[in-house]
Design an enzyme around this catalytic site. Structure first.
Site, short mmCIF file in Angstrom:
data_model
loop_
_atom_site.label_atom_id
_atom_site.label_comp_id
_atom_site.label_asym_id
_atom_site.label_seq_id
_atom_site.Cartn_x
_atom_site.Cartn_y
_atom_site.Cartn_z
N HIS A 144 0.84 -1.21 0.00
CA HIS A 144 0.00 0.00 0.00
C HIS A 144 0.87 1.25 0.00
O HIS A 144 0.49 2.27 0.58
CB HIS A 144 -0.95 0.04 1.20
N SER A 265 17.93 18.87 -17.16
CA SER A 265 16.82 19.75 -17.50
C SER A 265 17.40 20.99 -18.15
O SER A 265 18.49 21.44 -17.80
CB SER A 265 16.07 20.11 -16.22
N LYS A 271 18.63 19.36 -11.78
CA LYS A 271 17.88 18.13 -12.03
C LYS A 271 18.67 17.09 -12.82
O LYS A 271 19.41 17.40 -13.73
CB LYS A 271 16.59 18.44 -12.79
N GLU A 278 12.04 6.30 -17.66
CA GLU A 278 10.76 6.87 -18.08
C GLU A 278 10.38 6.39 -19.47
O GLU A 278 9.21 6.12 -19.75
CB GLU A 278 10.82 8.40 -18.05
#
Lengths: 322, 87
Positions: A144, A265, A271, A278
């Site tokens: 969970h 980025s 970043k 991804e």
């Protein structure tokens, strides 16, 4: 033919990748025709030599693809006829493009499944090597999305070993059904020519012989099943990517991705984006979507036009054949 | 929790008692292992902090797994060896 129709119906733009398997199938077919006395031995040798030379030309990109010639079969056959005249015309005897494409596709899918299996084994080796690297490291296991119980990092990697092993087992199982020879089914009813299906099947490394010519012309189960197996693999890879994306965030900080597999980025210099992961996640969507596409296409095999879309990829059983 | 279950306390009861220990720890903003002996005894007069503490903490928890397929170090090592042999 109208140019727009030619553009609409061509499939060479993607079935060109079947060239090697088409040529392999044709050589096996010609060899069998020669054994049966339908071709003379010199004719067979001429055909074989020319087909291999066509293969060479395709690989050197010296055989331009033209949409007027529709598909890979016609390109190869036309090149053969251009070179050998009537001898070239004899290749397509006791064979239809229906059983020809089914054969090509099975040979191609078989190779792809083997390739994917090799890749999965490499991935397993990578996960296994992490087990030693991370010896003694403890991570939280989540349920969970809440911290549940502590586990060894190696236990996590071994979980992926299991998933990937099931994928490989599915590949092997699927391969058995892919590895069934449709060549000789001809258009839909078989042929009155004295062909030896056992021989071509054996030459092409098929384990079994498809038993029913009607079934042969419409059976693409193996393609759907293959894409299902690939979808399952994609699902596993996507889940793994998702987990590692989360784990590599500053908030989690469980792992640091190698810079070489990340991108920066353009606007936020601090970043490091987990692009590879991804994209793994993103590309898996396409694989899973393709499964739906194939299933739907196959389910419409009788009610739609017998011409498949894309041509040759799913063939309907119909009285109207090429 | 499993450490006290091994003392014969049913899982349902143990769950409740550990819940009480967690509440005490949260109250004091400390970990379970940092609870005093008195805290342990408060929850159950049979709890002896010293013997329970060794099963607390992630290391102790991992080392205590003993079912087949678990994250217990010996099982994990066995699986690693099996895979090495297989690939």
């Amino acid at each position: 033919m109208d140019q727009s129709l030619a553009r609409f119906s061509e499939s060479i733009s993607f079935d060109h990748r079947l060239y090697k398997h088409d040529i392999r199938g044709s050589i096996a077919h010609a060899r069998m025709l020669a054994k049966e006395g339908i071709l003379t031995d010199p004719e067979f040798l001429q055909i074989e030599r020319e087909l291999l030379s066509i293969q060479d030309r395709i690989e050197r990109q010296e055989l331009p693809f033209r949409i007027e010639l529709e598909d890979i079969h016609m390109h190869i056959e036309q090149a053969l006829i251009d070179a050998l005249g009537d001898v070239g015309r004899k290749l397509h005897t006791a064979r239809s493009r229906n059983d020809q494409i089914a054969t090509d596709l099975r040979l191609w899918v078989r190779d792809q499944l083997d390739h994917v299996d090799e890749l999965l084994e490499q991935l397993q080796r990578a996960f296994l090597s992490r087990c030693d690297l991370d010896h003694g490291v403890i991570l939280p296991a989540y349920t969970h999305m809440q911290r549940a119980q502590p586990v060894l990092a190696a236990h996590y990697w071994l979980a992926y070993m299991e998933k990937l092993q099931r994928d490989r087992s599915r590949l092997a199982d699927c391969r058995r059904r892919v590895n069934c020879c449709p060549l000789g089914g001809a258009a839909v009813a078989g042929t009155s020519m004295p062909i030896d299906r056992q021989m071509t099947a054996q030459l092409l490394g098929f384990e079994t012989l498809a038993a029913n010519s009607i079934d042969i012309s419409s059976d693409r189960d193996f393609a759907v099943e293959s894409v299902f197996v690939l979808s399952m693999i994609a699902t596993h890879l996507s889940g793994w990517a998702e987990e590692w994306i989360l784990w590599s965030t500053t908030e989690f900080g469980f792992l640091k991705l190698p810079q070489a597999f990340c991108t920066g980025s353009s606007i936020m210099p601090q970043k490091v984006n987990p692009d590879t992961l991804e994209l793994t996640r993103g590309k898996s969507a396409r694989v899973i979507g393709n499964l739906q596409t194939l299933l739907f296409r196959l389910s419409k095999a009788l009610s739609s036009r017998p011409r498949p879309s894309p041509k040759g990829s799913i063939k309907a059983t119909s009285m109207r054949q090429r | 929790m499993e450490a006290i279950m091994l003392q014969g306390i049913p899982q349902r009861t143990a769950h409740h008692k550990v819940g009480a220990l967690v509440a005490l720890a949260k109250e004091q903003n400390i970990t379970l292992a940092e609870l005093s002996d008195q805290d342990f005894l408060k929850v159950d007069p049979n709890f002896v902090g010293k013997s329970l503490r060794k099963s607390l903490g992630v290391q102790g928890a991992v080392e205590s797994y003993r079912s087949l397929g678990s994250s217990g170090p010996e099982f994990v090592a066995e699986q690693i060896a099996l895979w090495k042999n297989k690939l």
